[in-house]
Design an enzyme around this catalytic site. Structure first.
Site, short mmCIF file in Angstrom:
data_model
loop_
_atom_site.label_atom_id
_atom_site.label_comp_id
_atom_site.label_asym_id
_atom_site.label_seq_id
_atom_site.Cartn_x
_atom_site.Cartn_y
_atom_site.Cartn_z
NE ARG A 61 11.89 -8.79 -9.23
CZ ARG A 61 12.04 -8.02 -8.17
NH1 ARG A 61 12.39 -8.55 -7.01
NH2 ARG A 61 11.87 -6.72 -8.28
CE LYS A 120 9.81 10.15 2.04
NZ LYS A 120 11.18 9.85 2.47
N GLY A 141 7.57 -1.19 -9.15
CA GLY A 141 7.20 -0.92 -7.76
C GLY A 141 5.86 -1.52 -7.36
N GLY A 163 13.43 0.59 -8.44
CA GLY A 163 14.43 1.66 -8.52
C GLY A 163 15.02 1.80 -9.92
P1 AMP Z 1 5.54 3.92 -3.46
O1 AMP Z 1 6.57 2.88 -3.07
O2 AMP Z 1 6.00 5.30 -3.27
O3 AMP Z 1 4.95 3.64 -4.81
O4 AMP Z 1 4.38 3.76 -2.39
C1 AMP Z 1 3.55 2.65 -2.30
C2 AMP Z 1 2.82 2.73 -0.98
O5 AMP Z 1 2.04 3.90 -0.93
C3 AMP Z 1 1.87 1.57 -0.76
O6 AMP Z 1 2.32 0.81 0.32
C4 AMP Z 1 0.55 2.26 -0.44
O7 AMP Z 1 -0.15 1.67 0.64
C5 AMP Z 1 0.97 3.66 -0.07
N1 AMP Z 1 -0.13 4.63 -0.23
C6 AMP Z 1 -0.87 4.86 -1.33
N2 AMP Z 1 -1.82 5.77 -1.08
C7 AMP Z 1 -1.69 6.11 0.21
C8 AMP Z 1 -2.39 7.00 1.08
N3 AMP Z 1 -3.42 7.73 0.64
N4 AMP Z 1 -1.98 7.09 2.36
C9 AMP Z 1 -0.95 6.35 2.82
N5 AMP Z 1 -0.24 5.51 2.05
C10 AMP Z 1 -0.61 5.38 0.77
#
Ligand code: AMP
Length: 392
Positions: A35, A200, A349, A372
């Site tokens: 950054r 999510k 992200g 975000g």
């Molecule tokens: P996000 O912030 O929604 O992009 O989520 C990122 C997170 O999703 C990371 O910490 C990953 O470890 C998690 N993630 C990715 N694939 C999986 C999975 N199959 N099961 C659980 N967590 C996951």
């Protein structure tokens, strides 16, 4: 397009630049200076134009006196000074005589970094709550305001929206670059493929709804794929489930039958642990299985779909990339993207960290620094940090 620092006359002026120096720290040391590096073009441009440069940024969250020590911005001044090979004066306050005197004694080309803007949050959330008295005071310290903190554009804080209410304002070169790369996705060269992963579904509903009509295919992996697979009726065992989004998944799967590509195999473990997993067809999961990465057949299907792409946008890792046993799917697809003839935008992200761990950062078209802010921009929302900045 918003006015940039190149559209205003900053020569010999006091220029307040809001940067995003919210760097990760461990034991008081910066563990990733990306950054700071990304903020250099705007700072260097201001030096070349003999401006007096007043830098501001937040760092972490400040809710207690203890948080102040943990989130002291002085480490950034030291690193910035090394990167610029130039003196950066750190002022250990966010208001008052020391700061005001230092600013009134500045020579052209001098650089001051003031203490973490969120120190003001201890005093009734003045920074994060966009206190207009504070914003007016900060604005009184300069002549021109430059917002170069892409990562906080989706927040209305005193140090961005607030100051821009009182001064001639523009965006910096980092924000300009981010906005032009991301807005390219609203009218991209086709085929346009989207890769989505991460945890999510609910965090990404706005993004899916806004970009789905514009893209040719969405390839879904990561934890979020299991909510879609559940919606299709598969047993997903102990894999991640975003229960509240199952209905949304059912709806968009029905409306976009051929556009959404889901995993056909996954790598499973019995627990959320970094130990060797087992490749299973998606029809074979038992109640004990937890899918932690996409499987080899899915990687091949994703590659085949990406082969002809002209534009790719990717948000969210395809597996638990923090675990060495479950990073393969993400890394293989990332590497493949460096071999094809597509403009790839990495949409902020966690996938940004996965991209740098895989050493492909320099080979992709754009890596967004926002989390975000990137998502909200791609959802089509107006970013508060841009509200007071005039169009060219
Ligand atoms: P996000 O912030 O929604 O992009 O989520 C990122 C997170 O999703 C990371 O910490 C990953 O470890 C998690 N993630 C990715 N694939 C999986 C999975 N199959 N099961 C659980 N967590 C996951």
């Amino acid at each position: 397009m918003k006015k940039t620092i190149k559209d205003l006359n900053i020569d010999n002026k006091k220029v307040i630049i809001r940067c995003d120096f919210n760097v990760p720290l461990k034991d008081g040391k910066i563990t990733d200076d990306t950054r700071i590096v990304k903020s250099l073009p705007t700072i260097k441009y201001s030096i070349e134009h003999n401006a007096k440069i007043i830098l501001m940024s937040h760092l972490g969250r400040v809710k207690t006196e203890e948080d102040k020590t943990k989130n002291d911005l002085s480490v950034v001044a030291t690193r910035l000074s090394e990167l610029l090979d130039r003196n950066v004066t750190f002022i250990n306050s966010t208001r008052g005589e020391e700061l005001e005197n230092a600013i009134s004694n500045m020579q052209d080309g001098d650089i001051i970094l003031m203490q973490n803007t969120r120190y003001e949050d201890l005093n009734g959330k003045k920074e994060s709550g966009c206190d207009m008295e504070l914003a007016k005071y900060w604005a009184s310290l300069g002549d021109i305001f430059v917002n170069d903190a892409f990562g906080t554009l989706h927040r209305a804080h005193a140090s961005n929206v607030g100051i821009s209410t009182y001064l001639p304002s523009c965006v910096g070169l980092l924000v300009e670059k981010e906005l032009s790369a991301l807005s390219y996705l609203f009218d991209p060269d086709k085929p346009f493929m989207i890769i989505l992963g991460g945890a999510k579904v609910s965090d990404k509903i706005g993004l899916i709804e806004n970009l789905l009509p514009k893209c040719d295919k969405i390839l879904i992996g990561g934890g979020m794929a299991f909510t879609f697979l559940k919606a299709e009726g598969y047993n997903i065992g102990k894999s991640l489930l975003d229960e509240e989004s199952v209905e949304f998944c059912k709806k968009i799967l029905k409306e976009n039958e051929n556009k959404i590509i889901l995993p056909v195999d996954v790598i499973c473990n019995n627990e959320y642990l970094d130990t060797t997993g087992k490749v299973k067809d998606i029809t074979e999961l038992t109640n004990d299985d937890m899918g932690l990465d996409i499987g080899p057949n899915t990687v091949n299907i994703f590659k085949n779909n990406l082969a002809s792409a002209k534009t790719v946008m990717w948000n969210g890792p395809l597996g638990v990339y923090e675990f060495t046993n479950y990073v393969k799917g993400t890394n293989e697809v990332l590497t493949y993207l460096t071999e094809i003839n597509a403009k790839t935008v990495i949409g902020g992200g966690d996938i940004v960290a996965a991209t740098s761990a895989c050493n492909v950062t320099d080979k992709l078209y754009h890596i967004s620094t926002g989390g975000g802010a990137t998502l909200e921009y791609l959802e089509g929302k107006e970013l508060p940090g841009l509200k007071n900045i005039e169009e060219k």
